[in-house]
Every structure is written in structure tokens, then in C-alpha cells.
Design an enzyme around this catalytic site. Structure first.
Site, PDB file in Angstrom:
ATOM      1  N   TYR A 164      28.518  33.025  49.571  1.00 15.21           N
ATOM      2  CA  TYR A 164      27.471  32.838  48.694  1.00 15.21           C
ATOM      3  C   TYR A 164      27.293  33.421  47.314  1.00 15.21           C
ATOM      4  O   TYR A 164      27.216  33.140  46.208  1.00 15.21           O
ATOM      5  CB  TYR A 164      26.117  32.877  49.602  1.00 15.21           C
ATOM      6  CG  TYR A 164      24.907  32.572  48.753  1.00 15.21           C
ATOM      7  CD1 TYR A 164      24.616  31.372  48.116  1.00 15.21           C
ATOM      8  CD2 TYR A 164      24.053  33.724  48.367  1.00 15.21           C
ATOM      9  CE1 TYR A 164      23.341  31.091  47.327  1.00 15.21           C
ATOM     10  CE2 TYR A 164      22.937  33.579  47.602  1.00 15.21           C
ATOM     11  CZ  TYR A 164      22.570  32.162  47.093  1.00 15.21           C
ATOM     12  OH  TYR A 164      21.366  31.934  46.430  1.00 15.21           O
ATOM     13  N   ASP A 181      24.645  41.422  54.795  1.00 15.31           N
ATOM     14  CA  ASP A 181      23.170  42.015  54.479  1.00 15.31           C
ATOM     15  C   ASP A 181      23.525  43.234  53.578  1.00 15.31           C
ATOM     16  O   ASP A 181      24.278  44.083  54.321  1.00 15.31           O
ATOM     17  CB  ASP A 181      22.347  42.312  55.509  1.00 15.31           C
ATOM     18  CG  ASP A 181      21.547  40.851  55.803  1.00 15.31           C
ATOM     19  OD1 ASP A 181      21.637  39.793  54.902  1.00 15.31           O
ATOM     20  OD2 ASP A 181      20.749  40.728  56.515  1.00 15.31           O
TER      21      ASP A 181
END
Length: 326
Positions: A149, A287
Site C-alpha cells: 500500500y 505497522d
């Protein structure tokens, strides 16, 4: 549509951010056209606009160049929000994420160039900062992307820059930092953390925090994002064009603090929510530990003045969820 007023195309206009932008600009008297394939957006988000003569919906896909050309016809400004969000989704299915976020983005740039659109404002992402550990995040200091992403959103910035330099298309990218607020979907496998936590707490279910809860984010209320889109679309400052801006508050809140705020505000409606237990799980792949934006560039070049910090934004968001989802 009224031909004498400015027309805005909002791609992904049935989504969370897109539908809020629709509402804002319709209220300001603009013509608003939406292009959406409803992959992640919802018809109920735009249903209130269907009877507005300044609103038009085109059902189509940014991966289809013909759809993109149809959508930009007669358009003054493009607010490009259409994308497949979510780091975990991109890890699970990098090909579709790339098709939508890179090929679809390029289609929109080409169509906007061909239609001589005045300005192309697009949703960039704080994920572009990748493994850079510097805080606060400043626009011209980035690291290596940590997910498919993040790669796609960085490629968007590179393409926008090339289209500005090569074809003279005015572009501005807005690096969104953890946007939240009314209309954000609490359901689905890739639901954002705030609406997901809210709906769980409303059901007296224990939210699961990834890790210890020390990871922090610059949570940004939707009204601040709307303001940034409007400033980017309307600025007459030539120095403000063809670049990217952090779209944030300039504050960070960790997940433990976030849940405490949510419990505090929801307990005003249901006192038992204050007693719901919080569970801790493993950290999530891709993350980054901490995120905090510098918003100086947006303040100086665009005149940005965020109206909501985390507590004000959460209080309004909780009120909306309680009224609409209870």
C-alpha cells in the site's frame, strides 16, 4: 447541473472521506460529480444528495480509462479519493491494490490532463514515510515503504510530480494521517481502528489493541481533512502548487489513550461502557510504531488552521456513531 458554477469531480465519493467532501461542497454551491464503483464505498453515504440538482453520480471504475474520461468531462477540479486503503489488505492482495492505486491513479491523471482540468488534488498517505524514524514527519524526509500500500501511495506522488513538470497539470497531494469521523465504516475486515473500537464498546465487547498500546498516531478529524482539500483546491499561491502536504493535527495519541477517550465519551451515553475490559494482542505486520506530522508547511503555504484536536474530534465522532448506529 448548473453550468455557471464550478464543477468538482470526487472519485471515491461514496466512501468515508469522499462523501464528507460531497456534502461540504454541495453546501457551498458547487456542482459535484462522483465516480465510484462501490467496492468500498456505500450508497447510503451519498443517498441524501440524490435529489440535489447539483449532484451527479457516475458508476464506474478508475481502472477503466473510458470511465475516467467520461468523469472528467467539463470538470474544473478533481479531488481524487478513490483507492484501496489498508496496509493488511495490500499485504493480502498486492496486485489488486496496485491495479487500483497505481494504474487507476495514472488513468485519472491522463484523463485530467486531456480534459485540461484546472487542478488535481489527491489523497496521498502518511504511509509514505515508511521506515523513517524522524519525528515529527516533515514532507521532504521519507524512508523506505513498509507495505505494498505504501509503495502505491508513494508512486502516486511520483506520477503527480511528473505530470506537473511534463504536462503542466497543477497537482497537490495530501498525506492523510489516520483520518476519522462521521460516516467512517465500522464493519468489514479492514475497518479503521476508531469506528471498530467504538462499535465494539457500544456492544460491550472488549476491543483488541495490537501490541502494548504504546504505538501512537496523529489522529486527524474529518473536518480538518475537508479544510485541507478546500485550501488545496482553491489556493492562488503558485508556490503552494505541485507538492505534497501533511494533512494532520500535529499531535500524537497512543492506542491506550485513544481507548480511554472513547470509553470516557461513550460512558456519557451508557455508563457500563466505562467498565469494558481492553485486550492486548500481537503487533500487526507493516505497522510503524509512531507517527506525528509537522503541519508547518500547510500552515505557511495554504493557511491551514486545524479546527479539531483529538478530543474534540472524538467527542463529535462518538456523538455521530451513537445517533446513527445505536
Amino acid at each position: 447541473m448548473n453550468n455557471n458554477i464550478k464543477t468538482i469531480l470526487i472519485t471515491g465519493g461514496a466512501g468515508f472521506i469522499g462523501s464528507n467532501l460531497c456534502e461540504h461542497f454541495l453546501n457551498k454551491g458547487f456542482n459535484v460529480r462522483v465516480l465510484d464503483n462501490f467496492a468500498t464505498g456505500h450508497r447510503h453515504n451519498i443517498a441524501p444528495f440524490n435529489n440535489n440538482h447539483n449532484f451527479q453520480l457516475l458508476e464506474g471504475d478508475i481502472r477503466n480509462l473510458k470511465n475516467c474520461h467520461q468523469a472528467v468531462e467539463g470538470v474544473d477540479y478533481v479531488l481524487h479519493q478513490a483507492a484501496l486503503g489498508s496496509v493488511p489488505r495490500s499485504i493480502n492482495d498486492p496486485i489488486t491494490t496496485n491495479d487500483v492505486n497505481v494504474s487507476g491513479f495514472l488513468n485519472m491523471l491522463v484523463a485530467s490532463r486531456d480534459a485540461k482540468v484546472k487542478r488535481f488534488v489527491y489523497a496521498a498517505s502518511s504511509s509514505t514515510y515508511g521506515d523513517s524514524e524522524s519525528l515529527p514527519k516533515v514532507e521532504d524526509v521519507i524512508g523506505k515503504p513498509l507495505s505494498p500500500y505504501a509503495i502505491t501511495k508513494y508512486v502516486n506522488e511520483l506520477y503527480a510530480d511528473i505530470f506537473s513538470k511534463t504536462y503542466g497539470l497543477e497537482t497537490i497531494g495530501l498525506r492523510y494521517f489516520n483520518v476519522f469521523g462521521r460516516k467512517q465504516d465500522p464493519t468489514g475486515a479492514y475497518a479503521a481502528v476508531i469506528p471498530k473500537f467504538v462499535i465494539q464498546l457500544m456492544k460491550h465487547e472488549s476491543p483488541v489493541i495490537n501490541g502494548t498500546g504504546d504505538y501512537s498516531r496523529d489522529f486527524t478529524y474529518i473536518d480538518n481533512v475537508i479544510q485541507m482539500n478546500e485550501l488545496a483546491m482553491t489556493t492562488s499561491n503558485q508556490k503552494a502548487l505541485n507538492t505534497v502536504y501533511n494533512t494532520a493535527v500535529g499531535d500524537r495519541t497512543n492506542l491506550n489513550e485513544l481507548l480511554n477517550y472513547l470509553k470516557e465519551f461513550l460512558a456519557e451515553y451508557d455508563a457500563n461502557i466505562g467498565n469494558v475490559e481492553i485486550i492486548h494482542g500481537p503487533n500487526r505486520a507493516g505497522d510503524i510504531p509512531h507517527s506525528l506530522a509537522s503541519i508547518n508547511k500547510a500552515k505557511i503555504l495554504l493557511g491551514y488552521k486545524p479546527t479539531h484536536k483529538i478530543r474534540e474530534g472524538l467527542r463529535e465522532a462518538v456523538s455521530w456513531y451513537w445517533s446513527n448506529l445505536k
